[in-house]
Design an enzyme around this catalytic site. Structure first.
Site, PDB file in Angstrom:
ATOM      1  N   GLU A 250       0.962  -1.287  -0.069  1.00 24.43           N
ATOM      2  CA  GLU A 250       0.012  -0.073   0.203  1.00 24.43           C
ATOM      3  C   GLU A 250       0.962   1.278   0.019  1.00 24.43           C
ATOM      4  OE1 GLU A 250      -3.315   0.216   2.908  1.00 24.43           O
ATOM      5  OE2 GLU A 250      -3.462   2.113   2.674  1.00 24.43           O
ATOM      6  N   ARG A 328      -7.451   2.263  13.408  1.00 26.24           N
ATOM      7  CA  ARG A 328      -8.358   1.387  13.348  1.00 26.24           C
ATOM      8  C   ARG A 328      -8.231   0.311  14.331  1.00 26.24           C
ATOM      9  NH1 ARG A 328     -11.378  -1.018   9.059  1.00 26.24           N
ATOM     10  NH2 ARG A 328     -11.382   0.152   7.601  1.00 26.24           N
ATOM     11  N   GLU A 730     -10.358  -8.547   4.210  1.00 26.29           N
ATOM     12  CA  GLU A 730      -9.615  -8.531   5.397  1.00 26.29           C
ATOM     13  C   GLU A 730     -10.428  -9.430   6.633  1.00 26.29           C
ATOM     14  OE1 GLU A 730      -9.379  -4.296   4.815  1.00 26.29           O
ATOM     15  OE2 GLU A 730      -7.420  -4.666   6.078  1.00 26.29           O
TER      16      GLU A 730
HETATM   17  N1  MTE Z   1      -5.819 -11.638  -1.343  1.00 25.44           N
HETATM   18  C1  MTE Z   1      -5.008 -12.032  -2.277  1.00 25.44           C
HETATM   19  N2  MTE Z   1      -4.836 -13.136  -2.738  1.00 25.44           N
HETATM   20  N3  MTE Z   1      -3.869 -11.301  -2.179  1.00 25.44           N
HETATM   21  C2  MTE Z   1      -3.645 -10.079  -1.465  1.00 25.44           C
HETATM   22  O1  MTE Z   1      -2.668  -9.377  -1.527  1.00 25.44           O
HETATM   23  N4  MTE Z   1      -4.729  -8.408   0.141  1.00 25.44           N
HETATM   24  C3  MTE Z   1      -5.853  -8.616   1.115  1.00 25.44           C
HETATM   25  C4  MTE Z   1      -7.096  -9.085   0.638  1.00 25.44           C
HETATM   26  N5  MTE Z   1      -6.930 -10.340  -0.107  1.00 25.44           N
HETATM   27  C5  MTE Z   1      -4.934  -9.886  -0.623  1.00 25.44           C
HETATM   28  C6  MTE Z   1      -5.987 -10.402  -0.573  1.00 25.44           C
HETATM   29  C7  MTE Z   1      -5.804  -7.181   1.566  1.00 25.44           C
HETATM   30  S1  MTE Z   1      -4.836  -6.674   2.841  1.00 25.44           S
HETATM   31  C8  MTE Z   1      -6.949  -6.229   1.357  1.00 25.44           C
HETATM   32  S2  MTE Z   1      -7.145  -4.619   1.993  1.00 25.44           S
HETATM   33  C9  MTE Z   1      -8.002  -6.685   0.295  1.00 25.44           C
HETATM   34  O2  MTE Z   1      -7.480  -8.090  -0.307  1.00 25.44           O
HETATM   35  C10 MTE Z   1      -7.863  -5.731  -1.004  1.00 25.44           C
HETATM   36  O3  MTE Z   1      -8.679  -6.004  -1.957  1.00 25.44           O
HETATM   37  P1  MTE Z   1     -10.273  -5.772  -1.759  1.00 25.44           P
HETATM   38  O4  MTE Z   1     -10.401  -4.479  -1.494  1.00 25.44           O
HETATM   39  O5  MTE Z   1     -10.530  -5.981  -3.421  1.00 25.44           O
HETATM   40  O6  MTE Z   1     -10.810  -6.841  -1.006  1.00 25.44           O
HETATM   41  N1  HPA Z   2      -7.356   0.710   5.563  1.00 26.53           N
HETATM   42  C1  HPA Z   2      -6.537   0.370   4.870  1.00 26.53           C
HETATM   43  N2  HPA Z   2      -5.673   0.975   4.377  1.00 26.53           N
HETATM   44  C2  HPA Z   2      -5.825   2.319   4.712  1.00 26.53           C
HETATM   45  C3  HPA Z   2      -6.878   2.982   5.657  1.00 26.53           C
HETATM   46  C4  HPA Z   2      -7.752   2.027   6.257  1.00 26.53           C
HETATM   47  O1  HPA Z   2      -8.599   2.344   7.008  1.00 26.53           O
HETATM   48  N3  HPA Z   2      -6.732   4.182   5.687  1.00 26.53           N
HETATM   49  C5  HPA Z   2      -5.507   4.520   5.016  1.00 26.53           C
HETATM   50  N4  HPA Z   2      -5.225   3.425   4.258  1.00 26.53           N
HETATM   51 MO1  MOS Z   3      -5.190  -4.020   3.191  1.00 29.59          MO
HETATM   52  S1  MOS Z   3      -4.155  -4.073   4.736  1.00 29.59           S
HETATM   53  O1  MOS Z   3      -6.196  -2.590   3.868  1.00 29.59           O
HETATM   54  O2  MOS Z   3      -4.196  -3.460   2.003  1.00 29.59           O
END
Ligand code: MTE
Ligand code: HPA
Ligand code: MOS
Length: 774
Positions: A250, A328, A730
């Site tokens: 990120e 958070r 998550e």
């Molecule tokens: N799943 C896979 N296969 N690879 C990833 O890197 N990242 C996780 C989750 N699932 C991740 C994953 C994290 S930290 C987040 S915030 C969300 O996917 C981000 O994707 P989304 O917002 O589409 O759920």
């Molecule tokens: N979640 C994940 N990533 C972020 C957030 C959050 O709430 N705020 C800023 N970056």
């Molecule tokens: Mo997920 S820790 O919000 O990239």
């Protein structure tokens, strides 16, 4: 040839599945993944003459740089140039939230692995060889590795944050039981399969294009521009997909892209920088370790009347995302429970570790571990089952969270009761009791883990996205959004949306790379919100196009607009198939000079948060669920297995059941890993000891639960979720917290003298010590 076959395979697979994409869709990337055809940064076709770079980093965790001698390295044949902070034309600053992080160390180093210089050479091999020839002399300064130590020394990233609800002090007076204690949860290494990296190419007029493995293309673009001292429009970031991010990309994908761009800027040549695994492990931050203390007060009927917690977050040497992660933690400090009197406080402690960063759950899991520990402690002291306390305090409709949001469409009790009923908790507990009564060397333990996770970036202004949709002349569709595919299947979900709106087969849709020139000023793909935000924008863009096309059809077929619909690539009037096909319709629209491109912007409605009051409505909605974790502990060896994890999960109305199940399973394994086996270790000098997979154990096929069952909770879904399909990335990680307490319960069954400790991960060594503690 290969391409053709793979397309055919994709088509066959898609045709073989039923028409209902919700039921049967798989992550469409999986077909190219298993064939080894998916493209990552290292697969980009590089230009002739591309240079390769390696980072020279600090061999000390804290100190003054007295002297660096690059001369031997520079003299090595094939070395092009070595860049330091002195070569930065703009600002030597990459901090996202707080400007406290240099790209390259200047006079001091603040963590072991902190970048000092970039060695650019004809090959990576030469650059690595040159790195060994650099002489550096650092005068040691005191090293802080733990949050507690930082607190004692007054070393903080920013001011503490504190949430409160009710009147905790007075509420303790009404409590029949009060317990206090301390907890520790360790960091966690992301271990994305694709290490950090970037490839920068010079374009004309000093413009630079960067292919990056980042969750945040705009963050990369903005930071490159700032470091180079150029404006953002000169920098283009392109992302095909990531081999995993998990939060680790990120913010922390940025420095490598900036370094590659810096070298490209000076040399006017393409530069590739990909960290090898050792460099990545050493130089990047991880999940934040937390040292926390709690005080919990309960009534005789097991209601939690008051809860206090202080969280010491080990932030590392710079802010990175720590302030947002700390926030958070407070949002999730009471998990899925209603507590009328709450006081929580978090301190972001500055230490000499690599800046710790986002990791699936983003501080939420650390907060939840503490209240689950407090409940376990209370249960053990009072002599009841933890599940009685959990159950007595589950959140209800219209309860208030400590940050002021009123809980709506709450599924805490429904998921809990469903899990209990569907999986017959009494029978499970009886079986375990029987097993434990008849077995000496093995003991079983069970724990329930409810979750409530808030969906939205907690920083309200970040909750927006855009989509750019083109319909091409032949009726095929190209979609660009801010979404970054990192394995979570977001691209497939975006394709499903377009395919559904236009009623075309999914292979007629395509997701373009995530590129800052097509979709600008984006939030990172994070906070589990990527599909909601980008999906809503895609839906809006597709719907606008649909309206336009219906008008064309209405004129062409001489039928009212509201009688027109699209189905299976045909135009229908009043439910009757017309002669007009989808492709005809697109051609007609072209002849009528109707725009076949649309750009839509979505910003989550309703959410807000006032940091001066620490109150508001920061989340679009919450995701709920309950897991039952069962473990067997080998009481001779201290090892354990997970017999089963049984989950009732709130998907809303899942739009892609296969993908969402994959997310639950993956997150669960990652959560169990964090709680039970992944042990990050730094020595007192701040050097990472767990710097390879031989010393850092993550769950493998043999350590994941033998049996995982996930039952979707029947709900009506949520309007703010894309197609009522709730965010899933998550939340399920936190089911893994149950693993810690299941093991603890098994230990208790063996050793009645065991004094509960809350120090994660619960490694076999710790289990063994606990089994034989007097
Ligand atoms: N799943 C896979 N296969 N690879 C990833 O890197 N990242 C996780 C989750 N699932 C991740 C994953 C994290 S930290 C987040 S915030 C969300 O996917 C981000 O994707 P989304 O917002 O589409 O759920
Ligand atoms: N979640 C994940 N990533 C972020 C957030 C959050 O709430 N705020 C800023 N970056
Ligand atoms: Mo997920 S820790 O919000 O990239």
């Amino acid at each position: 040839m290969l391409k053709d076959t793979s397309n055919n395979i994709l088509k066959t697979k898609l045709n073989a599945v039923s028409k209902d994409l919700k039921e049967s869709i798989k992550n469409l990337d999986s077909y190219t993944h298993v064939r080894g055809e998916s493209l990552y940064v290292d697969d980009v076709n590089i230009r002739q003459g591309t240079f390769h770079a390696v980072v020279f980093d600090s061999p000390k965790a804290h100190g003054k740089i007295k002297h660096i001698d690059y001369s031997k390295a520079e003299a090595l044949e094939g070395v092009i140039r070595i860049f330091t902070y002195k070569d930065i034309p703009g600002k030597n600053e990459i901090g996202g939230i707080i400007p406290d992080e240099p790209l390259f160390a200047e006079n001091e180093v603040h963590f072991w692995g902190m970048p000092i210089a970039l060695i650019v050479a004809e090959t990576e091999f030469i650059a690595r060889k040159a790195r060994d020839l650099i002489d550096i002399n650092i005068e040691d300064l005191p090293v802080i590795t733990t949050a507690k130590e930082a607190k004692t020394k007054g070393s903080f990233i920013n001011a503490p944050r504190s949430f409160s609800l009710g009147d905790t002090e007075n509420a303790y007076k009404d409590c029949d039981f009060i317990f206090e204690g301390e907890t520790f949860s360790n960091g966690q290494e992301h271990l994305y399969i694709e290490a950090q990296g970037a490839y920068a190419e010079p374009l004309e007029n000093g413009n630079i294009k960067i292919t990056s493995s980042t969750q945040g293309p705009t963050a990369v673009q903005k930071t490159v521009a700032q470091v180079l001292g150029v404006s953002m429009h000169k920098i283009e970031i392109d992302v095909t997909r990531l081999g995993g991010g998990f939060g680790g990309k990120e913010d922390q994908a940025t420095p490598w892209a900036v370094m590659a761009a810096l070298a490209t800027h000076h040399l006017n040549q393409s530069v590739k920088l990909i960290l090898n695994r050792h460099d990545d492990l050493r130089m990047t931050g991880k999940r934040h370790p937390y040292e926390s203390s709690y005080k919990i007060g309960l009534s005789k009927d097991l209601k939690i009347l008051a809860y206090e917690a202080e969280f010491l977050q080990n932030s590392g040497a710079a802010a990175d995302l720590s302030p947002a992660i700390a926030e958070r933690t407070l949002f999730h400090a009471t998990n899925s429970y209603y507590v009328p009197n709450v006081t929580t406080k978090v301190l972001s402690c500055k230490t000499n570790l690599p800046p710790n960063t986002a990791f699936r759950g983003f501080g939420g899991p650390q907060g939840m571990f503490v209240i689950e520990s407090a409940i376990a402690k209370a249960a053990s002291e009072i002599g009841v089952s933890p599940r009685q306390i959990q159950e007595a305090n589950l959140l209800d409709e219209n309860d208030t969270f400590s940050y002021g949001q009123i809980a709506k469409q709450v599924e805490a009790k429904t998921s809990w009761n469903s899990a209990k009923n569907i999986f017959n908790i009494e029978a499970l507990e009886r079986d375990i009791e029987n097993f434990n009564r008849t077995n000496k060397a093995f003991k079983k333990g069970l724990a329930l883990m409810p979750i409530a996770f808030g969906i939205s970036f907690t920083n309200t202004p970040m909750n927006h996205a855009r989509a750019l949709v083109h319909i091409y002349l032949d009726g095929s569709i190209g979609i660009s959004t801010a979404a970054v595919e990192m394995g979570q299947g977001v691209n497939t979900k975006m394709m499903q949306i377009a395919a559904e709106v236009f009623s075309v087969p999914i292979e007629k849709t395509k997701i373009e790379t995530t590129n800052t020139t097509r979709v600008a000023n984006t939030s990172p793909s994070a906070a589990s919100s990527t599909a909601d935000l980008n999906g809503k924008a895609t839906l809006m863009a597709c719907n606008s196009l649909l309206e336009r096309l219906k008008k064309v059809a209405s004129e062409d077929l001489n039928a009212p607009e509201d009688s027109i619909s699209l189905k299976d690539e045909c135009v229908y009037t009043n439910g009757e198939k017309s002669k007009l096909s989808w492709t005809d319709l697109i051609n007609k629209a072209m002849l009528k000079r109707v725009a076949l491109t649309e750009n839509a912007h979505y910003a989550t409605p309703e959410i807000h948060f006032d940091k001066t009051k620490e109150k508001g409505h920061p989340f679009a909605y919450h995701v709920y669920g309950t897991a039952i974790v069962i473990t067997t502990v080998d009481c001779t060896r201290g090892t354990y297995e997970f017999d089963s994890v049984k989950i009732v999960h709130d998907y809303g109305k899942s739009m892609s059941k296969g993908i969402d199940l994959g997310q639950v399973e993956g997150a669960l394994a990652q959560g169990i890993g964090w709680m039970t086996m992944e042990e990050i270790a730094y020595n007192k000098d701040g050097r990472l000891l767990s710097n390879a997979l031989s010393t850092y154990k993550i769950p493998d096929l043999f350590s994941v639960p033998k049996n995982v069952e996930v039952i979707p909770l029947e709900t009506k879904g949520h309007e703010l979720a894309i197609l009522k399909s709730k965010a899933v990335g998550e939340p399920p990680l936190m089911y893994g917290i149950g693993a810690y307490f299941a093991i603890q319960n098994a230990i208790k069954a063996y050793n009645p003298n065991y004094n509960l400790k809350f120090h994660a991960p619960m490694t076999p060594e710790k289990v063994l010590m606990s089994l034989y503690q007097n």
